[in-house]
Structure formats: C-alpha cells, structure tokens
Motif scaffolding. Structure first.
Motif, PDB file in Angstrom:
ATOM      1  N   GLU A  24       0.861  -1.318  -0.113  1.00  0.00           N
ATOM      2  CA  GLU A  24       0.105  -0.023  -0.113  1.00  0.00           C
ATOM      3  C   GLU A  24       0.768   1.319   0.019  1.00  0.00           C
ATOM      4  N   PRO A  25       1.853   1.245   0.745  1.00  0.00           N
ATOM      5  CA  PRO A  25       2.764   2.462   0.823  1.00  0.00           C
ATOM      6  C   PRO A  25       3.497   2.716  -0.618  1.00  0.00           C
ATOM      7  N   LYS A  43       0.938   4.813  -2.713  1.00  0.00           N
ATOM      8  CA  LYS A  43       1.047   6.168  -2.130  1.00  0.00           C
ATOM      9  C   LYS A  43       2.198   6.910  -2.720  1.00  0.00           C
ATOM     10  N   GLU A  65       2.323   7.622  -6.585  1.00  0.00           N
ATOM     11  CA  GLU A  65       1.122   8.680  -6.698  1.00  0.00           C
ATOM     12  C   GLU A  65       1.867   9.998  -6.416  1.00  0.00           C
ATOM     13  N   PHE A  66       2.683  10.032  -5.218  1.00  0.00           N
ATOM     14  CA  PHE A  66       3.312  11.171  -4.525  1.00  0.00           C
ATOM     15  C   PHE A  66       4.449  11.517  -5.711  1.00  0.00           C
ATOM     16  N   THR A 125       9.073   4.017   5.474  1.00  0.00           N
ATOM     17  CA  THR A 125       8.142   3.365   6.508  1.00  0.00           C
ATOM     18  C   THR A 125       8.674   2.766   7.319  1.00  0.00           C
ATOM     19  N   ASP A 143       2.311   9.911   8.529  1.00  0.00           N
ATOM     20  CA  ASP A 143       1.125   9.107   8.342  1.00  0.00           C
ATOM     21  C   ASP A 143       1.081   7.769   9.021  1.00  0.00           C
ATOM     22  N   ARG A 163       4.332   6.112   7.705  1.00  0.00           N
ATOM     23  CA  ARG A 163       4.823   6.553   6.415  1.00  0.00           C
ATOM     24  C   ARG A 163       5.376   7.934   6.322  1.00  0.00           C
ATOM     25  N   THR A 206       7.230  11.242   4.921  1.00  0.00           N
ATOM     26  CA  THR A 206       7.398  11.814   3.668  1.00  0.00           C
ATOM     27  C   THR A 206       8.421  13.102   3.941  1.00  0.00           C
TER      28      THR A 206
END
Length: 242
Positions: free
Chosen positions: A50-51, A54, A57-58, A170, A218, A231, A233
C-alpha cells in the motif's frame, strides 16, 4: 589523572566489543533474510505494498521520475514502480532477492526501467551527489540498525537526492503490538521470530529528519496483527544541514 586514564582504558575495549556485537548481529540478520528469500520465492507476494501505491502517486505529482529504492527485497514494489513509468535503481543486500527482481524485470520487459544492485546500507550509497529525484524504502529503516547507523543512512540519502528531492520511508512504530516483546537487542530494537525490528517513535522520526522538511508522518496498518507503521515523507532542504 591516573584514575581517569585507567577508566578510559577500560571503556575503549567495551565500546569496541559493543560495536563488534552490533555488527555480528546485523550480519546474522543478513543471512537470515537471504535464507528466507531463498526458501520462499515470493515471501511477500506479487502485489505491491500500500505505501508503494501512495509513494508512486506522490512522486508523479511532484514530477519525480528517477527513484532510488532501498531494501527492495524480491521486487514487488520495484516492479510496480517500473510499471508506473518510474526509473528505478533497487538496492538490497540479498543477491537472491536481486536475482528475482532481474528475472521478473526481464520477463515483463521492464529491464530498461530497473537497475538492481547489491549493497550494504551501512556503507556509503554508491552514487554521486544529487543523482536521484526521490528515494523510497518500505520497512528498511526499522531493521537491525542503530540510531547512529540510521543517522548516517539518512544523510547518505540526502546527499544523493537532488534539490527538493523526496525521501519516503515506512517503519514499524512504538505503538505496534510487538514493541517491547521478544529479545531486547538494544535501543528500541526487539527480536521477534528471528527478525530484529527497530521500532520508531515520532521523536526518532524528527531526530533523523536533519536537513529535511517533514512533509507528513502518516500512521497506517499492514498485515495480520496488524502491524502499526509510520509513512514518513521528507523533502530535502536546500543549503546546509541544521
């Protein structure tokens, strides 16, 4: 003065012994992961984490395309990134995992988008300054690494990132059900089921962010326990570190 000299002489061998013990434990963990990857070709499955979704996308939102992945394992996230149009350099200390990545990349015709290299992340990252737009790692920071080794790693990542480069990682956090269980290996590290995990507090995240802007921290869950993770960033700050 004589007493101070005697104390100093006693401390030095103890410090060296502690350092050698840490190195021996980490090397044992390397062998443990190698064996795990060798015995199970798809230890974590083929689906991306899942990370990774994300992160991809980022990265694309921020216009980051040349990505360094640390602790790539058997490549489930590596392959996903390449399929998403990113150029990936994947590092891991397990040659069997890297061989699996290379084989998958060739079979999926993604070899031109993936470079897989063996590397011990306790050593300098083998690239020039400002080589990458972004860096990604899933649970690499929470392996059997001391805080001083993590400080070194964090600054090595910063070094190879371009100005305003993004570092996404993460880690399992101190709210996790396994925190404080198993064999204590120093600091916030505990060995559970043969694997050593360095659990992170938010204070540790902040401590390791020297020279970065913290964009977000997050919380999320993963796996059957479920595991509780952060997570993180980060964006590389321009100029000198604070």
């Amino acid at each position: 003065m004589k007493e101070e000299i005697l104390i100093s002489r006693r401390l030095i061998p103890m410090q060296e012994k502690h350092s050698n013990t840490n190195k021996e434990i980490f090397n044992q963990q390397q062998d443990h992961w190698k064996d795990a990857f060798f015995q199970k070709a798809d230890m974590f499955g083929d689906e991306p984490s899942e990370p990774a979704g994300k992160a991809a996308e980022f990265f694309k939102k921020e216009g980051k395309t040349k990505i360094l992945e640390l602790g790539a394992g058997q490549g489930r996230d590596t392959i996903f990134f390449a399929r998403s149009g990113l150029q990936i350099t994947a590092l891991d200390y397990s040659q069997s995992g890297l061989d699996a990545i290379t084989k998958k990349a060739q079979s999926l015709r993604l070899a031109n988008s993936i470079t897989a290299l063996q590397h011990d992340i306790r050593q300098p990252i083998p690239f020039e300054d400002e080589s990458f737009d972004g860096c990604y790692s899933h649970m690499l920071y929470c392996m059997a690494l001391t805080t001083s080794e993590l400080e070194f790693l964090s600054q090595e990542v910063r070094r190879v990132l371009r100005p305003n480069g993004i570092n996404i990682y993460t880690v399992r956090q101190t709210g996790d059900a396994h925190y404080g269980t198993g064999i204590h290996r120093g600091e916030d590290m505990y060995e559970v089921g043969g694997f050593i995990v360095h659990f992170f507090s938010k204070e540790k995240v902040e401590h390791l962010a020297n020279g970065y802007q913290i964009m977000s921290v997050d919380e999320f869950e993963e796996g059957g326990l479920p595991r509780k993770l952060f997570r993180v960033t980060l964006k590389k700050q321009l100029g000198e570190k604070q």
